[in-house]
Scaffold this motif. Structure first.
Motif, short mmCIF file in Angstrom:
data_model
loop_
_atom_site.label_atom_id
_atom_site.label_comp_id
_atom_site.label_asym_id
_atom_site.label_seq_id
_atom_site.Cartn_x
_atom_site.Cartn_y
_atom_site.Cartn_z
N PRO A 1 -59.96 -58.94 -2.66
CA PRO A 1 -59.80 -59.21 -1.26
C PRO A 1 -59.13 -57.91 -0.68
CG PRO A 1 -58.84 -60.98 -2.70
CD PRO A 1 -59.50 -59.93 -3.63
N GLU A 2 -58.29 -57.24 -1.46
CA GLU A 2 -57.41 -55.98 -0.63
C GLU A 2 -58.51 -55.16 -0.43
OE1 GLU A 2 -56.51 -57.38 -3.41
OE2 GLU A 2 -54.46 -58.34 -3.12
N GLN A 3 -59.59 -54.75 -1.65
CA GLN A 3 -60.56 -53.78 -1.51
C GLN A 3 -61.35 -53.99 -0.33
OE1 GLN A 3 -61.56 -54.03 -5.61
NE2 GLN A 3 -61.13 -51.86 -5.85
N ARG A 4 -61.57 -55.25 -0.11
CA ARG A 4 -62.84 -55.85 1.02
C ARG A 4 -62.12 -55.52 2.20
NH1 ARG A 4 -66.09 -61.21 -0.13
NH2 ARG A 4 -67.16 -60.65 -2.26
N LEU A 5 -60.81 -55.66 2.58
CA LEU A 5 -60.11 -55.17 3.89
C LEU A 5 -60.28 -53.60 3.96
CD1 LEU A 5 -58.57 -55.92 6.08
CD2 LEU A 5 -56.43 -55.35 4.96
N ALA A 6 -60.23 -52.75 3.06
CA ALA A 6 -60.23 -51.55 2.98
C ALA A 6 -61.95 -51.07 3.53
CB ALA A 6 -59.85 -50.68 1.91
N LEU A 7 -62.68 -51.88 2.99
CA LEU A 7 -64.24 -51.68 2.96
C LEU A 7 -64.72 -52.04 4.52
CD1 LEU A 7 -66.17 -52.87 -0.44
CD2 LEU A 7 -66.29 -50.65 0.73
N SER A 8 -64.03 -53.02 4.93
CA SER A 8 -64.34 -53.33 6.14
C SER A 8 -63.79 -52.17 7.16
CB SER A 8 -63.48 -54.47 6.64
OG SER A 8 -63.73 -54.96 7.96
N ARG A 9 -62.71 -51.61 6.96
CA ARG A 9 -62.12 -50.49 8.03
C ARG A 9 -63.14 -49.32 7.80
NH1 ARG A 9 -55.85 -51.13 6.12
NH2 ARG A 9 -55.37 -52.96 7.31
N ILE A 10 -63.51 -48.98 6.52
CA ILE A 10 -64.47 -47.81 6.09
C ILE A 10 -65.60 -48.15 7.08
CG2 ILE A 10 -65.74 -46.64 4.40
CD1 ILE A 10 -63.12 -46.87 2.39
N SER A 11 -66.18 -49.28 6.93
CA SER A 11 -67.50 -49.59 7.35
C SER A 11 -67.41 -49.62 8.96
CB SER A 11 -67.83 -50.96 7.13
OG SER A 11 -68.22 -51.13 5.80
N GLY A 12 -66.37 -49.94 9.43
CA GLY A 12 -66.23 -49.75 11.06
C GLY A 12 -66.04 -48.21 11.45
N TRP B 1 -57.32 -45.88 17.31
CA TRP B 1 -58.14 -45.96 18.48
C TRP B 1 -59.58 -46.34 17.79
CZ3 TRP B 1 -56.93 -47.52 23.06
CH2 TRP B 1 -55.82 -47.03 23.52
N LEU B 2 -59.81 -46.18 16.54
CA LEU B 2 -61.07 -46.47 15.85
C LEU B 2 -61.36 -48.01 15.89
CD1 LEU B 2 -60.78 -44.36 12.37
CD2 LEU B 2 -62.00 -43.92 14.51
N PRO B 3 -62.63 -48.30 16.32
CA PRO B 3 -63.16 -49.48 16.27
C PRO B 3 -62.96 -50.27 14.93
CG PRO B 3 -64.91 -48.12 16.41
CD PRO B 3 -63.88 -47.22 16.41
N GLU C 1 -65.08 -55.01 16.02
CA GLU C 1 -65.25 -54.53 17.30
C GLU C 1 -66.51 -53.70 17.56
OE1 GLU C 1 -60.62 -53.70 18.91
OE2 GLU C 1 -61.73 -52.37 17.57
N ILE C 2 -67.16 -53.25 16.37
CA ILE C 2 -68.29 -52.45 16.45
C ILE C 2 -69.50 -53.59 16.86
CG2 ILE C 2 -70.38 -51.68 14.86
CD1 ILE C 2 -68.45 -49.53 15.62
N ARG C 3 -69.24 -54.76 16.26
CA ARG C 3 -70.22 -55.76 16.44
C ARG C 3 -70.12 -56.40 17.86
NH1 ARG C 3 -70.23 -57.86 10.07
NH2 ARG C 3 -71.85 -55.87 9.51
N ARG C 4 -68.69 -56.31 18.47
CA ARG C 4 -68.33 -57.02 19.78
C ARG C 4 -67.62 -55.77 20.70
NH1 ARG C 4 -66.65 -60.92 16.45
NH2 ARG C 4 -64.48 -60.52 16.78
N ALA D 1 -61.89 -53.93 25.84
CA ALA D 1 -60.91 -54.44 26.49
C ALA D 1 -59.58 -53.87 26.12
CB ALA D 1 -60.86 -55.75 26.27
N ARG D 2 -59.54 -53.51 24.67
CA ARG D 2 -58.12 -52.94 23.97
C ARG D 2 -57.91 -51.53 24.25
NH1 ARG D 2 -57.19 -50.41 18.88
NH2 ARG D 2 -59.39 -50.30 18.17
#
Length: 360
Positions: free
Chosen positions: A244-255, A341-343, A347-350, A356-357
């Motif tokens: 789960p921790e790695q998936r969070l990091a993967l999500s940030r890298i993917s964004g 400020w990175l999405p 946020e990439i998908r919306r 707004a942010r």
């Protein structure tokens, strides 16, 4: 089974990976007309031209001097990526190996390193037959002449041109525009490179303990399949095996990567509009090439998460266009002001959420 998973995660025989990749690529001969020396002089000129066009289109200017081009063959690309991966993840894997050494026999360690090296070599051999260009953002104190290069895989470039009848001068400039954009992103935005490396370190941090047991991983995959989800969709095997921790990091890298890839695609079309009239055709054909993969190629793309990378291009491009529609280039420029400020991937998908942010 879990012990074997620990062995494979914990270490890689990097030299074996290079040898396996080179051996596998012997089976994929280069086009008869491929000449590295001829391409090098052309890409030297085109890369310099691309840098001027991209700087004019984006306002980004490198703090590391002019871009340098390097034409390589498939084996050279694979070997360079082994070195890059070794610099990026090698220290974390070495630390993991040190902690596990007391629990695993020396012969088992050797077998694990060989298996991981072979797997990595075969993976890179496959990718080396498809990639056209790349900017390696990793910098170290070793061999500076071999770093900060915009690389082009000559045999693949020539093969694509011949297969689809592309005009070489236009197609090569079009490729150069995309790769030079990536270089400018990392050399003109002072914090971006270190931020990326820190995200990778965060991704690897769970290796300080024990990796997830294989049985737990299989249960999680089974649950996702039963729920109607494709566990390979978002990032291939890496995402499937992540904690789960790695998936969070993967999500940030993917964004972050979606933003960079989308920005690269928008910029290459915009900067080359006057000089690459064939850009729309190049984009259409290569997109079709990606989506129409069949058989082993399609399977490998899913396993390695390359399908997810293709979505990065599309979603990132849509994000850039939506932000510029809301507030122009000035609003988009806020993504370069700092990591905050990175999405995010959401946020990439919306894009409206990021707008707004950002106060757009």
């Amino acid at each position: 089974m879990a012990a074997q998973a620990e062995i494979e995660v914990g270490m890689v025989d990097w030299d074996l990976a290079r040898k396996v990749a080179a051996g596998a690529l012997i089976l994929k001969p280069s086009p008869a007309t491929y000449r590295s020396s001829d391409l090098q002089s052309q890409f030297d000129e085109l890369t310099a031209r691309a840098e001027l066009l991209v700087s004019e289109a984006t306002g980004l200017h490198s703090a590391h001097g002019a871009a340098r081009a390097k034409v390589t063959d498939r084996a050279g690309w694979a070997a360079a990526n082994v070195r890059s991966m070794q610099r990026l993840v090698g220290p974390a894997l070495s630390e993991f190996q040190r902690k596990r050494a007391a629990k695993v026999s020396a012969p088992a360690l050797a077998v694990g390193r060989a298996m991981s090296g072979t797997q990595l070599g075969l993976m890179l051999a496959y990718m080396a037959t498809r990639v056209l260009g790349q900017y390696d953002l990793l910098i170290s104190d070793e061999s500076p002449e071999d770093q900060d290069l915009v690389s082009y895989v000559g045999p693949n470039v020539v093969a694509i041109e011949q297969r689809y009848g592309f005009t070489p001068s236009q197609f090569r400039l079009w490729l150069a525009l995309h790769e030079v954009t990536h270089r400018l992103q990392f050399t003109a935005v002072p914090w971006l490179r270190d931020h990326f490396v820190s995200l990778v370190a965060e991704l690897l941090e769970p290796l300080s303990g024990d990796p997830v047991g294989l049985a737990d991983t299989l249960r999680r995959i089974t649950s996702e399949v039963r729920a109607g989800h494709n566990p390979l969709r978002e990032g291939g095997v890496v995402a499937v095996l992540a904690t789960p921790e790695q998936r969070l990091a993967l999500s940030r890298i993917s964004g972050m990567m979606s933003l960079l890839e989308g920005h690269g695609d928008v910029t290459m079309d915009r900067a080359g509009a006057a000089e690459v009239p064939g850009a729309a055709e190049f984009s259409r054909v290569l997109h079709q090439r990606r989506t129409e993969a069949r058989g082993l190629t399609k399977l490998m793309s899913k396993l390695l998460g390359l399908d997810a990378k293709m979505r990065q291009y599309a979603e990132g491009e849509q994000f850039v266009q939506a932000v510029e529609a809301a507030g122009g280039p000035e609003l988009l420029a806020r993504v370069w002001q700092g990591p905050e400020w990175l999405p995010t991937l959401a946020e990439i998908r919306r894009p409206a959420d990021w707008v707004a942010r950002a106060g757009g």
